[in-house]
Structures are given as structure tokens and as C-alpha cells.
Write an enzyme that holds these catalytic residues in place. Structure first.
Site, PDB file in Angstrom:
ATOM      1  N   ASP A   1      38.667  57.019  75.592  1.00 30.48           N
ATOM      2  CA  ASP A   1      38.108  56.144  74.550  1.00 30.48           C
ATOM      3  C   ASP A   1      38.070  56.805  73.177  1.00 30.48           C
ATOM      4  O   ASP A   1      37.443  57.846  73.006  1.00 30.48           O
ATOM      5  CB  ASP A   1      36.678  55.727  74.902  1.00 30.48           C
ATOM      6  CG  ASP A   1      36.641  54.724  76.043  1.00 30.48           C
ATOM      7  OD1 ASP A   1      37.699  54.152  76.359  1.00 30.48           O
ATOM      8  OD2 ASP A   1      35.555  54.526  76.611  1.00 30.48           O
TER       9      ASP A   1
ATOM     10  N   ASP B   1      40.620  63.111  76.490  1.00 30.18           N
ATOM     11  CA  ASP B   1      39.646  62.035  76.514  1.00 30.18           C
ATOM     12  C   ASP B   1      40.418  60.713  76.399  1.00 30.18           C
ATOM     13  O   ASP B   1      41.564  60.705  75.937  1.00 30.18           O
ATOM     14  CB  ASP B   1      38.695  62.223  75.313  1.00 30.18           C
ATOM     15  CG  ASP B   1      37.756  61.061  75.137  1.00 30.18           C
ATOM     16  OD1 ASP B   1      37.104  60.671  76.122  1.00 30.18           O
ATOM     17  OD2 ASP B   1      37.664  60.530  74.011  1.00 30.18           O
TER      18      ASP B   1
ATOM     19  N   ASP C   1      37.194  63.259  70.796  1.00 29.96           N
ATOM     20  CA  ASP C   1      36.713  62.687  69.534  1.00 29.96           C
ATOM     21  C   ASP C   1      35.198  62.692  69.378  1.00 29.96           C
ATOM     22  O   ASP C   1      34.694  62.477  68.283  1.00 29.96           O
ATOM     23  CB  ASP C   1      37.213  61.240  69.353  1.00 29.96           C
ATOM     24  CG  ASP C   1      36.466  60.266  70.261  1.00 29.96           C
ATOM     25  OD1 ASP C   1      36.264  60.594  71.443  1.00 29.96           O
ATOM     26  OD2 ASP C   1      36.068  59.193  69.779  1.00 29.96           O
TER      27      ASP C   1
END
Ligand SMILES: [Mg+2]
Length: 272
Positions: free
Chosen positions: A10, A8, A215
Site C-alpha cells: 500500500d 511494502d 513509505d
């Protein structure tokens, strides 16, 4: 063993507060030397992903818009594979619905429910700069969507159920990652995209070991599709809650890119 890293951006490779990645550069260099593919698996657009590929010097395939499509640079794999379209320098495997369809669905939901939904497509570049704390250049890239629409849901949390129901009724799916909600085609999924790409890497290299780092909630399908899932700590000091099926989930002690480094060193570079 050939490692393939799905990551990922961001809040994971990019810092959750200012999108910086400088601390990760030495480790990215090590991955390059070890020939480990670094596959972005992100909610970001093609244009945004290209920006970060350029900045980080990454030439591997990437998954955009929460699994809306997989972009594979021409000549990356040594064999022919089935794909949907050719776009610029890439063969593209499209999994999601087109942007225009999604915009129409959101407009209908707004009209039918009165819910306060503000899509990136409803904001000017300047408004998006203000809202997302992005530079003008990056805000333009973020608005350049092909397979999903991001929006602010300016309602209390108990209204979320109505939103979910309406999106499903229209035949689309909803994800919620970080600040924004995303509407996308049912076929789009970070997990499905990871599985398709993993098969292509297997065909190229034989056995591969896949690692995934994320996250937030929109990363769950990716984390379920890799052999070694890992989450980094979030800004509020918590980790993403995951289905208990993911027994070998690793929770990095570091936040954002610091945690990302920790995972790469532990599982790929064998340094900790
Ligand atoms: Mg994230």
C-alpha cells in the site's frame, strides 16, 4: 550478486490513491527475467497477498500482517527449515499473536477507556467498502485476518498515548501505517521476518544483497533490516521520517509505484 527485494504494498508498489500497479508491470517483468525474488512485506492479509501475487504473477515467499507470519511456498527452498505450521501450499513461520486474542484485547481497551476504536472486525463488508474505498471482493479479503487487527482510532492525536499504554499493558504492540492502526503480537515484526527470510535466501544462494522499499512508519523495521533501504514519496509530497542510523536511505523522487520503479532501476536493474 543475488538481489532480494522486500517491498511494502500500500502506497509503495500499489498507488496510494487507487491501489493500481499497472505502471510497475514492465519492471516486475524485468525482475522476473533476472530471477530477483519480490517479497511482499505488508500489513495485508494472506488472502489479500495471494490476490496480488496472482495478479502480478509472483511466486516468492511473502510476509503478511506486518510481520505476523512468513508464508513460504512448498518446494521454494531446496532445504528443510523450521516452521510453525503447514497451511495450504505453504510452510508458515508464525511470529505474531492470533486474531481472537487481539480482538479480545481491543474490546477490553474500549471498555476500560471509552476510546473510540473501530476494528475491521466491527465493520460489515459494506461498511469496510465505504470506509476503505475497496471493492466488495477486496474488503472481504481485508477482513480475513489471522495475526493482526486494523482499526480506526477516532480520537484526537493527544489520546494516542493512552492507546499505546493500554496496548502495551495487554502485552501487545501497536503500529500505525497510513490510515489505520494495527494491534499485533510482540513477536510480530516486519524486521524480524525480513531477517529470518534473508537467512533462508543466504542458505539457498550464498551472498545476497537485500533492498527494501516502503513509505510509512510500519516499514521502519523492514528498512532497518535490509542493506539498501529506500522510501517512496507519499501523496502529501513528503517522505517518511527515519531514524538517523539509516545513513544510506534513498528517497525516491516519485510517488508510490513511480518511486518504486525508480528504486528498482537504480539499485537492482542498474538503469539509472
Ligand atoms: Mg505502505
Amino acid at each position: 550478486m543475488k538481489f532480494v527485494l522486500f517491498t511494502d504494498l500500500d502506497g509503495t508498489l500499489l498507488d496510494p490513491s487507487d491501489y493500481s500497479y499497472d505502471v510497475a508491470l514492465p519492471v516486475l517483468g524485468a525482475l522476473k527475467r533476472e530471477d530477483v525474488p519480490v517479497v511482499f512485506c505488508t500489513a495485508k492479509t494472506l488472502a489479500e497477498s495471494e490476490y496480488y501475487r496472482e495478479e502480478l504473477g509472483i511466486k516468492d515467499p511473502f510476509i503478511v500482517e506486518n510481520g505476523g507470519a512468513i508464508f513460504i511456498p512448498h518446494g521454494y527452498f531446496s532445504f528443510e527449515f523450521s516452521h510453525t505450521v503447514e497451511m495450504g501450499d505453504y510452510s508458515v513461520i508464525e511470529l505474531g499473536a492470533r486474531y481472537e486474542e487481539l480482538r479480545r484485547a481491543l474490546e477490553e481497551i474500549r471498555a476500560e477507556t471509552g476510546l473510540k476504536i473501530i476494528g475491521f472486525g466491527d465493520m460489515s463488508v459494506d461498511e469496510l467498502v465505504e470506509e476503505a474505498k475497496l471493492s466488495r471482493e477486496k474488503a472481504k479479503l481485508a477482513k480475513d485476518k489471522l495475526y493482526n487487527e486494523s482499526f480506526i482510532f477516532d480520537e484526537s492525536e493527544d489520546k494516542e498515548a493512552i492507546l499505546i499504554e493500554k496496548v502495551e499493558e495487554k502485552g501487545f504492540s501497536l503500529t500505525h501505517g497510513g490510515r489505520y492502526y494495527n494491534i499485533h503480537g510482540r513477536g510480530a515484526s516486519k524486521g524480524k521476518a525480513v531477517r529470518i527470510l534473508t537467512e533462508l535466501f543466504r542458505e539457498e544462494y550464498g551472498a545476497v544483497k537485500t533492498i527494501g522499499i516502503g513509505d510509512s512508519r510500519n516499514d521502519i523495521p523492514m528498512l532497518e533490516a535490509v542493506e539498501q533501504p529506500a522510501v517512496v514519496k507519499r501523496r502529501d509530497g513528503t517522505w517518511l521520517e527515519l531514524p538517523s542510523a539509516l545513513r544510506n536511505l534513498y528517497k525516491a523522487k516519485g510517488e508510490g509505484p513511480e518511486g518504486w520503479i525508480e528504486v528498482v532501476e537504480k539499485f537492482i536493474l542498474g538503469l539509472s
